[in-house]
Design a protein around this motif. Structure first.
Motif, mmCIF file in Angstrom:
data_model
loop_
_atom_site.group_PDB
_atom_site.id
_atom_site.type_symbol
_atom_site.label_atom_id
_atom_site.label_comp_id
_atom_site.label_asym_id
_atom_site.label_seq_id
_atom_site.Cartn_x
_atom_site.Cartn_y
_atom_site.Cartn_z
ATOM 1 N N SER A 599 53.547 31.642 40.295
ATOM 2 C CA SER A 599 53.774 33.083 40.340
ATOM 3 C C SER A 599 55.070 33.458 39.630
ATOM 4 O O SER A 599 55.243 34.612 39.204
ATOM 5 C CB SER A 599 53.816 33.552 41.797
ATOM 6 N N ILE A 602 54.944 35.201 36.151
ATOM 7 C CA ILE A 602 54.722 36.645 35.956
ATOM 8 C C ILE A 602 56.008 37.323 35.509
ATOM 9 O O ILE A 602 56.022 38.105 34.550
ATOM 10 C CB ILE A 602 54.193 37.276 37.264
ATOM 11 N N ILE A 609 49.905 42.362 36.062
ATOM 12 C CA ILE A 609 48.946 41.910 37.059
ATOM 13 C C ILE A 609 48.392 43.109 37.797
ATOM 14 O O ILE A 609 49.130 43.993 38.244
ATOM 15 C CB ILE A 609 49.600 40.899 38.051
ATOM 16 N N GLU A 611 46.405 45.354 40.755
ATOM 17 C CA GLU A 611 46.725 45.488 42.180
ATOM 18 C C GLU A 611 45.920 44.514 43.032
ATOM 19 O O GLU A 611 46.451 43.889 43.953
ATOM 20 C CB GLU A 611 46.443 46.934 42.625
ATOM 21 N N GLU A 614 47.237 41.030 42.513
ATOM 22 C CA GLU A 614 48.565 40.898 43.110
ATOM 23 C C GLU A 614 48.460 40.731 44.625
ATOM 24 O O GLU A 614 49.173 39.914 45.230
ATOM 25 C CB GLU A 614 49.411 42.124 42.767
ATOM 26 N N HIS A 615 47.555 41.507 45.236
ATOM 27 C CA HIS A 615 47.359 41.379 46.687
ATOM 28 C C HIS A 615 46.821 39.988 47.042
ATOM 29 O O HIS A 615 47.271 39.362 48.008
ATOM 30 C CB HIS A 615 46.393 42.460 47.166
ATOM 31 N N VAL A 629 48.635 31.126 38.720
ATOM 32 C CA VAL A 629 48.318 32.344 37.980
ATOM 33 C C VAL A 629 47.760 31.954 36.618
ATOM 34 O O VAL A 629 48.310 31.082 35.934
ATOM 35 C CB VAL A 629 49.574 33.220 37.818
#
Length: 838
Positions: A599, A602, A609, A611, A614-615, A629
């Protein structure tokens, strides 16, 4: 299989070795040559027989030019270092030095022939002797004429890569003791066998008649064999009895020695006076059987501190040291013993770090699973501390040594293991608990017998007392444990459960506390793809990119994504692959940048990314697995998680252990959240799940347990070794570090956790068999003692009856139901579901 390999195999089927006539393996076929050889030894032997120095020299040149894959190509410069030669080379006079090498690639007598002709082609080497059984070569050489590294390189080029033979002093002493015991056993067996043959002749002579001179010759020959048996192998019992007398402590050797002495005395008196019975056959057989039991017990218990040398063997033998404290300085290859504090060491990707130190240059991922149990690689860069025994996964680094040898993290664990083994009180077997009382009672009863029978004649009194000592000889009592344990160990070994000590069975027969390591014990010990969330069309690109690197995450993605063959992207389309230490990897496929990493990537690469992704990424990170990722160009296309899978039989094993009265918990070096997730999935109470533990923490937890309880530790790593050694029983699982196998009392050579149940169930049955043997032996001996005291048994009858007790023990041991059945796995419990979501 490639076309070239297929052709080579086809060609090899039509070709025989020029030297020995055996088929030539496909990888050794050389179609451009008329002569073909099945191994390097045959080729070298053939050249020697042909007396062609030039052709022999061409072997090395051809192998160096065309067959580089057949030899290691290592730099053996460290062999010339003073510290190595002081420890591994012995001067033998006349300017000669002797050293030993363990050689690889030695397969037949031709190899031995070739190696032993080494002095003929390598000036400075005086002799070379090869042991085919142990693959060990003993080299005598002249340091003034040739360097040891050149000898090693020559062996390597000939196809026999050499490795230094490092023998631990304790191992040498144990091997010598084992040899002495085997020699005593062999002598006792030879004496017993020949004495029994003479006894058969004497017994037949009683019925068929025998001339007087032959009769007495056989008796004297039997006496001579008995004397050899008692003075040589049998002296261990007299020595033990004398030590018991000096210490004032009853010992089972005491009645054995008295019985042997009494029987021998009466036998020699009757031989000299040419009257009565002699007991030499029974005496020699008794010595042999007792030595068999003693050797079995020695073999079970002799490995006490060997794991320390194994800890050292985990480190590399040679190290690349920088000549100056400068990243661009020249390097030299030196033995590990030559490294000093503040030295700068170059550690390549894939190498084991030999010291504790600070990274002075470079970035990489460090695998410390063998030390801490943490299953994920740890990002490391300049200024970070690294530990000996850890593995450098990604890129080369330069480390400044801060701690070496015993002061390193690995050395401290070795010390903890040694203290755990030394400090653990040995199990007091049931036989030993009652042995002292038994000896005292037998001696007292023998004295009472003499006093009671003395009025009827001293010879009768001595005969009855001697019969008592012989028939009450506690050989069955002494053999009950080793015989039963040996049978149980053999059966367990056939099922892949190696038990090193008989103490294990008595401990495991009583339920107590069992602590389980997580990584590699309850889990499979390697990464798997757990969940993939996002655009699945990027999977072929991920697979193509990850195939270009060597890393546990890459291996898991390539294996578990399982991209169909018709969708795979050719490696030629993947360009400009770049490893980002601690972050990930990126490359270009058909002009499109593909990035795979943590991560952290990023923020580092300024990726966009969505939503939902990302969640999902936040959920994966919170779950404790390794979150990955995947980005296409500058946008995150997918996220996935990787983790260790729970073994399919773990839940069944935990439930069964708790049903049998065991309290089960987890001791893990992995973080608490990961340990909780695994433990709760298989039914372990949260308060018994402890994560984030160092080796010292695990050791303290073992030591905190109730000393009156059986405490079992199950693990597979160096970080578990101290706890394994300190526990009542340490169980090492398949695939574990070698040091954990030595620190443990039990090694499970089968994957899964069901073998833990098998060793516990088998232990209960083994202990029951031992107790039955004790009961039968004591009951039998008690009756026989009463008959002897009453004068109903004479020494010869006692000598005949005495082995019956041992045979009954053997029968009970052989009929034990321990380790006769193997448990089977239940249907897999779906503890972790792999999901692929578009």
């Amino acid at each position: 299989m490639s076309t070239a390999q297929t052709k080579a195999m086809s060609f090899s089927n039509q070709v025989a070795c020029t030297h020995c006539g055996q088929p030539v393996p496909g990888h050794l076929v050389r179609k451009e040559y008329d002569e073909q050889f099945c191994c390097h030894g045959c080729e070298t032997a053939y050249r020697i027989v042909q007396e062609d120095q030039d052709l022999f020299d061409s072997i090395q040149q051809r192998r160096s030019e065309n067959d580089a894959s057949l030899f290691s190509g290592h730099d053996y410069g460290f062999l010339d270092h003073e510290s190595f030669q002081e420890a591994n080379c012995q001067p033998i006079g006349d300017g000669l030095v002797r050293t030993k090498f363990l050689l690889g690639g030695v397969v037949c007598a031709s190899c031995v022939f070739a190696i032993e002709k080494l002095p003929r082609f390598l000036p400075g080497v005086v002799s070379a002797r090869m042991n085919l059984t142990s693959s060990t070569a003993t080299i005598d050489w002249q340091p003034d004429a040739i360097a040891l590294s050149e000898v090693a390189r020559t062996l390597d080029r000939l196809g026999y890569p050499p490795h230094p033979v490092v023998e631990d002093e304790l191992e040498a002493l144990q091997r010598q003791e084992s040899r002495r015991q085997l020699i005593r056993l062999a002598v006792a067996g030879a004496c017993a066998g020949n004495t029994m043959l003479i006894a058969v002749a004497l017994y037949f002579g009683l019925f068929t008649g025998m001339d007087s001179e032959f009769f007495h010759l056989f008796r004297w020959t039997s006496a001579g064999l008995a004397m050899v048996c008692l003075v040589w192998p049998g002296r261990v019992f007299f020595h033990g009895a004398w030590q018991a007398v000096r210490a004032g402590v009853p010992h089972m050797d005491l009645p054995v020695a008295l019985g042997l002495a009494a029987g021998a005395t009466m036998g020699f008196v009757n031989t000299i006076l040419q009257r009565g019975e002699i007991y030499f056959d029974s005496l020699t057989v008794l010595v042999f059987l007792l030595l068999v039991g003693r050797y079995l017990q020695y073999v079970q218990q002799r490995r006490a501190i060997q794991q320390i040398s194994l800890l050292r063997s985990m480190l590399p033998r040679s190290v690349t040291r920088l000549l100056e404290t400068n990243v661009n300085a020249a390097t030299e290859c030196v033995p590990l013993e030559a490294i000093r504090v503040s030295d700068w060491i170059h550690v390549r990707a894939g190498d084991v770090i030999p010291v504790d130190g600070i990274v002075m240059h470079g970035s990489s991922l460090i695998d410390q699973a063998i030390l801490t149990g943490e299953s994920n690689g740890i990002p490391t860069t300049t200024g970070d501390r690294v530990l000996s025994g850890a593995t450098n996964l990604a890129g080369p680094i330069i480390v400044q040594a801060q701690s070496i040898g015993a002061q390193t993290r690995l050395g401290q664990i070795a010390e903890l293991v040694e203290e755990g083994v030394r400090g653990k009180a040995p199990i007091v077997q049931f036989a030993n608990r009652i042995g002292g009382y038994f000896v005292a009672i037998v001696l007292t009863l023998a004295a009472i017998t003499i006093v009671c029978w003395a009025p009827f004649g001293i010879e009768a009194a001595i005969n009855h007392a001697m019969a008592l000592l012989i028939v009450a000889c506690p050989c069955a009592l002494g053999l009950a444990t080793p015989l039963t344990v040996a049978i149980a160990q053999g059966r367990a070994g056939a099922k892949g459960i190696l038990v090193k000590s008989g103490d294990v069975f008595e401990y495991l027969a009583r339920p107590g506390v069992i602590w389980l390591d997580k990584t590699g014990t309850l889990t499979e010990g390697r990464m798997h793809l757990i969940e993939f969330f996002g655009d699945t069309t990027v999977a072929p690109a991920i697979e193509a990119l990850e195939r270009q690197i060597v890393h546990p995450i890459a291996e898991a993605l390539v294996r578990d994504l399982a991209v169909p063959a018709d969708e795979r992207i050719s490696a030629t389309r993947v360009t400009d692959v770049e490893t980002l230490p601690g972050i990930g990897v990126q490359g270009w496929i058909d002009g499109e940048r593909i990035s795979v990493g943590s991560s952290q990537m990023i923020a580092e690469a300024n990726l966009f990314i969505g939503e939902s992704l990302e969640h999902r990424l936040a959920v994966l990170i919170e779950a404790g697995d390794t979150a990955v990722v995947i980005a296409r160009q500058s946008e995150v296309a997918a996220v996935c998680s990787l983790g260790d899978r729970v073994r399919i039989d773990a839940k069944q094993t935990i439930a069964s252990l708790e049903e049998q009265g065991w309290t089960v918990g987890i001791l893990s070096g992995d973080h608490q959240q990961a340990a909780l997730r695994i433990g709760q999935a298989i039914g372990i109470a949260p308060q018994r799940i402890l994560g984030g533990l160092s080796p010292e923490d695990k050791l303290r937890q073992i030591q905190k347990s109730n000393p009156s309880q059986t405490v079992v530790m199950v693990g597979d790593g160096v970080n578990d070794s101290a706890a394994l050694a300190a526990a009542s029983v340490g169980i090492a699982v398949k695939g574990g570090a070698e040091v954990s196998l030595k620190a443990a009392s039990v090694y499970l050579n089968r994957p899964g956790t069901l073998p833990i149940l098998e060793i516990i169930t088998g232990s209960r049955k083994t202990v029951r068999a031992i107790r039955r043997s004790f009961a039968v032996s004591l009951g039998y001996n008690g009756i026989a003692v009463l008959l002897s005291m009453c004068g109903l048994i004479n020494p010869i009858v006692a000598a005949i009856l005495m082995p019956i007790s041992s045979l009954s023990v053997l029968a009970i041991s052989a009929s034990s139901g321990a380790f006769r059945q193997r448990l089977t796995k239940e249907q897999p419990v779906n503890l972790q579901v792999q999901k692929v979501v578009s």
